[in-house]
Enzyme design. Sequence first.
Site, PDB file in Angstrom:
ATOM      1  N   LYS A   1      43.781 109.745  73.806  1.00 30.74           N
ATOM      2  CA  LYS A   1      44.646 109.466  72.665  1.00 30.74           C
ATOM      3  C   LYS A   1      44.547 110.667  71.722  1.00 30.74           C
ATOM      4  CE  LYS A   1      46.954 105.698  71.150  1.00 30.74           C
ATOM      5  NZ  LYS A   1      47.664 104.686  71.886  1.00 30.74           N
TER       6      LYS A   1
ATOM      7  N   GLY B   1      56.814  87.638  66.296  1.00 28.64           N
ATOM      8  CA  GLY B   1      57.308  89.008  66.171  1.00 28.64           C
ATOM      9  C   GLY B   1      58.525  89.254  67.032  1.00 28.64           C
TER      10      GLY B   1
ATOM     11  N   GLY C   1      60.248  92.153  67.234  1.00 28.71           N
ATOM     12  CA  GLY C   1      60.480  93.605  67.178  1.00 28.71           C
ATOM     13  C   GLY C   1      60.959  94.143  68.510  1.00 28.71           C
TER      14      GLY C   1
ATOM     15  N   VAL D   1      59.443  94.841  71.364  1.00 28.21           N
ATOM     16  CA  VAL D   1      59.016  94.111  72.559  1.00 28.21           C
ATOM     17  C   VAL D   1      59.408  92.632  72.450  1.00 28.21           C
ATOM     18  CG1 VAL D   1      57.092  93.503  74.070  1.00 28.21           C
ATOM     19  CG2 VAL D   1      57.054  95.681  72.868  1.00 28.21           C
TER      20      VAL D   1
END
Length: 373
Positions: free
Chosen positions: A80, A180, A182, A184
């Site tokens: 990352k 949620g 959003g 996804v």
Amino acid sequence: MSFELIKKHGDHEEVLFVNNKKTGLKAIIAIHNTALGPALGGLRMVDYKTEEEALIDVLRLSKGMTYKAAASGLNLGGGKAVIIGDPKKHKTEALFRSLGAFINSLQGRYITAEDVGTTVQDMEHIFMETPYVTGISRALGGSGNPSPHTAQGVFMGIKAAIEMQLQEDSVKDMRIAVQGAGSVGGHLLEILYKEGAKVFISDIDTEKLKTLKEKYPNITIVDPKEILKTPCEVLAPCALGAVINDETLPYLQCKVVAGAANNQLESFKHGVQLHDRGILYAPDYVINSGGLINVFVELEGYSYERASEKTAQVYDNTKAIFSLAKEKSIPSHQAALDFAENRIKSISAIRETYHGRLLRPFSHLIGMKNRQK
Ligand code: NAD
């Protein structure tokens, strides 16, 4: 101090501090483990309060990527990167290109992608300096937005979970509560709706919900404070991390928890408590791996069909984890961890570290020797 933190947060192979005064770049690249292959993981740009906060974040997130890739059967390691800076104020082409040049110097040991605070355009600036970047646009041979694939993978995880827990092979008429709506959650809703599920959905963005209700009139809008308490077969957290915690656990009324959000369990003990209550948990990093699978396919030469085909394997991956959990009488989050660690351990017997695209060793010295002849 840094070595202590590295040891505490996962004993990473390599942590690179990147500093370019001229472009204002201050970044950290963390490569956690490359036994399975090059470390792939997104690039975050966040206005961290302290450098230590940035370091802990990148160490934690890169370790998570090792487990996600390993549990998904991908030949990738975990890495990352973070840029310390405000994504609304400090973005420039030069900033991302200078990071791209540093990523290039790692010769493929680390491959970057989009994450919180970065966009396709940022990836394309990085692409000007290095091929070791994914998530670039389709026009440039990339895979574009990963969310539809993440949602498809989550759906596969839900299917594996309802088969295991409820002996059902379809979500038709099943009550599924999605937290949620959003990128996804919205795509997941579309799939569930088409499959005939009874969808309950919540979001803090009421405008988003209004649009969704017009498009899918049969959905039930639920207050964000109530969604986790909704009586349902499947609860799909697709917004925030740590939603399964001491406060929420007592009032859950679901039989399965299976959603996209990262780090849904506040801590390990909450996975044990879900198990003790007879609620089946589909480990988040196993079922939300569709996005990672999508960018992995980008490395092979992107094809939407191939990405969809590979994402469908989330069903088998999730079932394998549930079977292991059943066989050993352990909670599913423990089984996912064991599965990932065993895979890394067994492949480490062949090669422990991925060293990137190797240059011909000492070619410059050989050249010198020839000149001396
Ligand atoms: P997003 O920002 O597009 O969507 C999150 C949604 O949750 C937003 O609509 C937001 O308004 C809503 N929300 C925030 N707080 C809420 C609350 N208290 N109650 C109800 N809704 C709330 O993010 P996304 O890309 O859809 O990702 C969702 C989750 O899945 C995140 O945890 C992310 O880390 C994880 N994830 C995403 C991907 C991907 O491909 N996008 C891949 C793996 C994991």
